[in-house]
Design an enzyme around this catalytic site. Structure first.
Site, PDB file in Angstrom:
ATOM      1  N   ASN A   9      65.504  68.650   9.934  1.00 35.40           N
ATOM      2  CA  ASN A   9      64.056  68.729   9.736  1.00 35.40           C
ATOM      3  C   ASN A   9      63.683  67.674   8.696  1.00 35.40           C
ATOM      4  O   ASN A   9      63.996  67.827   7.519  1.00 35.40           O
ATOM      5  CB  ASN A   9      63.705  70.150   9.246  1.00 35.40           C
ATOM      6  CG  ASN A   9      62.256  70.278   8.832  1.00 35.40           C
ATOM      7  OD1 ASN A   9      61.442  69.393   9.085  1.00 35.40           O
ATOM      8  ND2 ASN A   9      61.935  71.395   8.191  1.00 35.40           N
ATOM      9  N   TRP A  10      63.026  66.620   9.170  1.00 41.80           N
ATOM     10  CA  TRP A  10      62.726  65.492   8.264  1.00 41.80           C
ATOM     11  C   TRP A  10      61.486  65.736   7.418  1.00 41.80           C
ATOM     12  O   TRP A  10      61.130  64.913   6.581  1.00 41.80           O
ATOM     13  CB  TRP A  10      62.573  64.192   9.080  1.00 41.80           C
ATOM     14  CG  TRP A  10      63.833  63.757   9.769  1.00 41.80           C
ATOM     15  CD1 TRP A  10      65.057  64.369   9.725  1.00 41.80           C
ATOM     16  CD2 TRP A  10      64.006  62.615  10.628  1.00 41.80           C
ATOM     17  NE1 TRP A  10      65.970  63.682  10.494  1.00 41.80           N
ATOM     18  CE2 TRP A  10      65.344  62.600  11.057  1.00 41.80           C
ATOM     19  CE3 TRP A  10      63.139  61.607  11.077  1.00 41.80           C
ATOM     20  CZ2 TRP A  10      65.859  61.618  11.917  1.00 41.80           C
ATOM     21  CZ3 TRP A  10      63.642  60.624  11.931  1.00 41.80           C
ATOM     22  CH2 TRP A  10      64.991  60.627  12.336  1.00 41.80           C
ATOM     23  N   LYS A  11      60.794  66.822   7.669  1.00 38.78           N
ATOM     24  CA  LYS A  11      59.601  67.197   6.889  1.00 38.78           C
ATOM     25  C   LYS A  11      58.626  66.017   6.769  1.00 38.78           C
ATOM     26  O   LYS A  11      58.520  65.205   7.677  1.00 38.78           O
ATOM     27  CB  LYS A  11      60.023  67.738   5.522  1.00 38.78           C
ATOM     28  CG  LYS A  11      61.025  68.884   5.639  1.00 38.78           C
ATOM     29  CD  LYS A  11      61.205  69.634   4.366  1.00 38.78           C
ATOM     30  CE  LYS A  11      62.274  70.684   4.546  1.00 38.78           C
ATOM     31  NZ  LYS A  11      62.461  71.522   3.386  1.00 38.78           N
ATOM     32  N   HIS A  94      58.463  77.999   9.546  1.00 35.09           N
ATOM     33  CA  HIS A  94      59.213  77.492   8.391  1.00 35.09           C
ATOM     34  C   HIS A  94      58.593  78.061   7.115  1.00 35.09           C
ATOM     35  O   HIS A  94      57.378  78.240   7.027  1.00 35.09           O
ATOM     36  CB  HIS A  94      59.184  75.957   8.367  1.00 35.09           C
ATOM     37  CG  HIS A  94      60.127  75.381   7.367  1.00 35.09           C
ATOM     38  ND1 HIS A  94      59.832  75.312   6.029  1.00 35.09           N
ATOM     39  CD2 HIS A  94      61.381  74.885   7.503  1.00 35.09           C
ATOM     40  CE1 HIS A  94      60.865  74.784   5.385  1.00 35.09           C
ATOM     41  NE2 HIS A  94      61.823  74.525   6.263  1.00 35.09           N
ATOM     42  N   GLU A  96      57.877  76.799   4.401  1.00 35.07           N
ATOM     43  CA  GLU A  96      56.806  75.978   3.817  1.00 35.07           C
ATOM     44  C   GLU A  96      55.489  76.223   4.544  1.00 35.07           C
ATOM     45  O   GLU A  96      54.422  76.150   3.943  1.00 35.07           O
ATOM     46  CB  GLU A  96      57.224  74.494   3.844  1.00 35.07           C
ATOM     47  CG  GLU A  96      58.287  74.220   2.794  1.00 35.07           C
ATOM     48  CD  GLU A  96      59.267  73.114   3.142  1.00 35.07           C
ATOM     49  OE1 GLU A  96      58.990  72.308   4.040  1.00 35.07           O
ATOM     50  OE2 GLU A  96      60.336  73.072   2.498  1.00 35.07           O
ATOM     51  N   GLU A 166      66.741  81.291   6.675  1.00 38.67           N
ATOM     52  CA  GLU A 166      66.610  80.361   5.561  1.00 38.67           C
ATOM     53  C   GLU A 166      66.073  81.095   4.336  1.00 38.67           C
ATOM     54  O   GLU A 166      64.847  81.285   4.203  1.00 38.67           O
ATOM     55  CB  GLU A 166      65.633  79.239   5.926  1.00 38.67           C
ATOM     56  CG  GLU A 166      66.036  78.448   7.144  1.00 38.67           C
ATOM     57  CD  GLU A 166      65.422  77.054   7.119  1.00 38.67           C
ATOM     58  OE1 GLU A 166      66.193  76.087   7.109  1.00 38.67           O
ATOM     59  OE2 GLU A 166      64.190  76.938   7.074  1.00 38.67           O
ATOM     60  N   GLY A 172      65.880  73.397  -0.458  1.00 39.83           N
ATOM     61  CA  GLY A 172      65.575  72.242  -1.298  1.00 39.83           C
ATOM     62  C   GLY A 172      65.908  72.434  -2.765  1.00 39.83           C
ATOM     63  O   GLY A 172      65.495  71.656  -3.617  1.00 39.83           O
ATOM     64  N   SER A 212      69.856  74.174   1.697  1.00 37.02           N
ATOM     65  CA  SER A 212      70.781  73.291   0.975  1.00 37.02           C
ATOM     66  C   SER A 212      72.137  73.149   1.666  1.00 37.02           C
ATOM     67  O   SER A 212      73.173  73.103   1.003  1.00 37.02           O
ATOM     68  CB  SER A 212      70.937  73.759  -0.475  1.00 37.02           C
ATOM     69  OG  SER A 212      69.691  73.746  -1.141  1.00 37.02           O
ATOM     70  N   GLY A 233      67.502  70.296   5.885  1.00 38.01           N
ATOM     71  CA  GLY A 233      66.348  69.546   5.394  1.00 38.01           C
ATOM     72  C   GLY A 233      66.800  68.273   4.705  1.00 38.01           C
ATOM     73  O   GLY A 233      67.058  67.250   5.344  1.00 38.01           O
ATOM     74  N   GLY A 234      66.933  68.329   3.392  1.00 38.51           N
ATOM     75  CA  GLY A 234      67.232  67.139   2.580  1.00 38.51           C
ATOM     76  C   GLY A 234      68.380  66.291   3.110  1.00 38.51           C
ATOM     77  O   GLY A 234      68.276  65.058   3.192  1.00 38.51           O
TER      78      GLY A 234
HETATM   79  C1  PEP Z   1      64.695  73.422   5.400  1.00 37.63           C
HETATM   80  O1  PEP Z   1      63.675  72.959   4.963  1.00 37.63           O
HETATM   81  O2  PEP Z   1      64.695  73.985   6.498  1.00 37.63           O
HETATM   82  C2  PEP Z   1      65.906  73.288   4.604  1.00 37.63           C
HETATM   83  C3  PEP Z   1      66.898  74.066   4.881  1.00 37.63           C
HETATM   84  O3  PEP Z   1      65.871  72.371   3.601  1.00 37.63           O
HETATM   85  P1  PEP Z   1      67.111  71.951   2.655  1.00 37.63           P
HETATM   86  O4  PEP Z   1      68.282  71.692   3.544  1.00 37.63           O
HETATM   87  O5  PEP Z   1      66.625  70.713   1.952  1.00 37.63           O
HETATM   88  O6  PEP Z   1      67.340  73.091   1.721  1.00 37.63           O
END
Ligand code: PEP
Length: 249
Positions: A9-11, A94, A96, A166, A172, A212, A233-234
């Site tokens: 997920n490149w957000k 998600h 967010e 999640e 993040g 993460s 994500g990251g």
């Molecule tokens: C996400 O946003 O779905 C996520 C898991 O982010 P990260 O890997 O950066 O924690």
């Protein structure tokens, strides 16, 4: 042997050219990968990235979509527009979207049903905040998000649904649930699914972990019985951090 589902997920990151460059690197480096793969660029980069991943082993994902097919909905992107660009999977619910933009289970469910009705795959994200975990509400929160998110979804459509567990406090932040902790919640989610759809459907269900995930913890997490993949994500923003996750075995 299980086929894991590794999704990036490149957000709200990357211009069109940066997205294309990353997608090209992933196509080249993951050509032999045996897992199911997906990347979800920003809406603005979907068309260009679609050209890059067409005919490869990487599915095109979107990070969200509007709850209606079309109409007067300023700022929204519809399921028809996503399909038109070659999107195969959409991430919905998600944290967010839930916590920053106030999306409710009811709204998320409307999107889930619309996406499935149009033949897309859905990744439904669920997970508790730190406060909910510490006050003993983890299971109740996950149950509500799963049950309400999938309200009205038939057993037949379930094959196109992935749940991503999640924990909000792990997204993040660099904090990861321990593999044991995550596995226990995944087992609980599977139990909730079994109550509704039966043991066989729940067993066949893909439940990703997100929060993460990185190369250093991916294998430990996915070795667990109930963890069938990762929503990243990251670490999905660079080929050198995403590729080792997808190639964790
Ligand atoms: C996400 O946003 O779905 C996520 C898991 O982010 P990260 O890997 O950066 O924690």
């Amino acid at each position: 042997m299980r086929n894991y589902f590794i999704a990036g997920n490149w957000k709200m990151h990357k211009t069109v050219s940066e997205s294309v460059a990353l997608a090209k690197a992933l196509v080249a480096q993951l050509a032999g990968c045996r897992e199911k793969l997906m990347i979800a660029p920003a809406f603005t980069a979907l068309a260009a990235v679609s050209e890059v991943v067409k005919g490869t082993n990487i599915l095109l994902g979107a990070q969200n979509m509007g709850p209606e097919e079309q109409g007067a909905h300023t700022g929204e992107v519809s399921v028809l527009m996503l399909k038109d660009l070659g999107v195969k999977v959409v991430i919905l619910g998600h944290s967010e979207r839930r916590h920053t933009y106030g999306e409710t289970d009811e709204l998320i469910n409307k999107k889930v049903r619309l996406a499935l009705q149009h033949g897309l795959e859905v990744i439904l994200c669920v997970g508790e905040t730190l406060d909910e975990r510490e006050s003993g509400r983890l299971e109740a929160v996950c149950r509500t998000q799963v049950e309400q998110g999938l309200a009205g979804v038939s057993a037949g459509d379930l094959a196109r649904v992935t749940i991503a567990y999640e924990p909000v406090w792990a997204i993040g932040t660099g904090k990861t649930a321990t593999p044991e902790d995550a596995d226990a919640v995944h087992a609980y989610i599977r139990k909730v699914m079994a109550e509704r759809y039966g043991e066989a459907a729940a067993k066949a269900m893909c439940i990703q972990y997100g929060g993460s995930v990185k190369a250093e913890n991916a294998a430990q997490l996915m070795q667990k019985a109930n963890i069938d993949g990762a929503l990243v994500g990251g670490a999905s923003l660079k080929a050198e951090t995403f590729v080792p996750i997808a190639a964790f075995r």
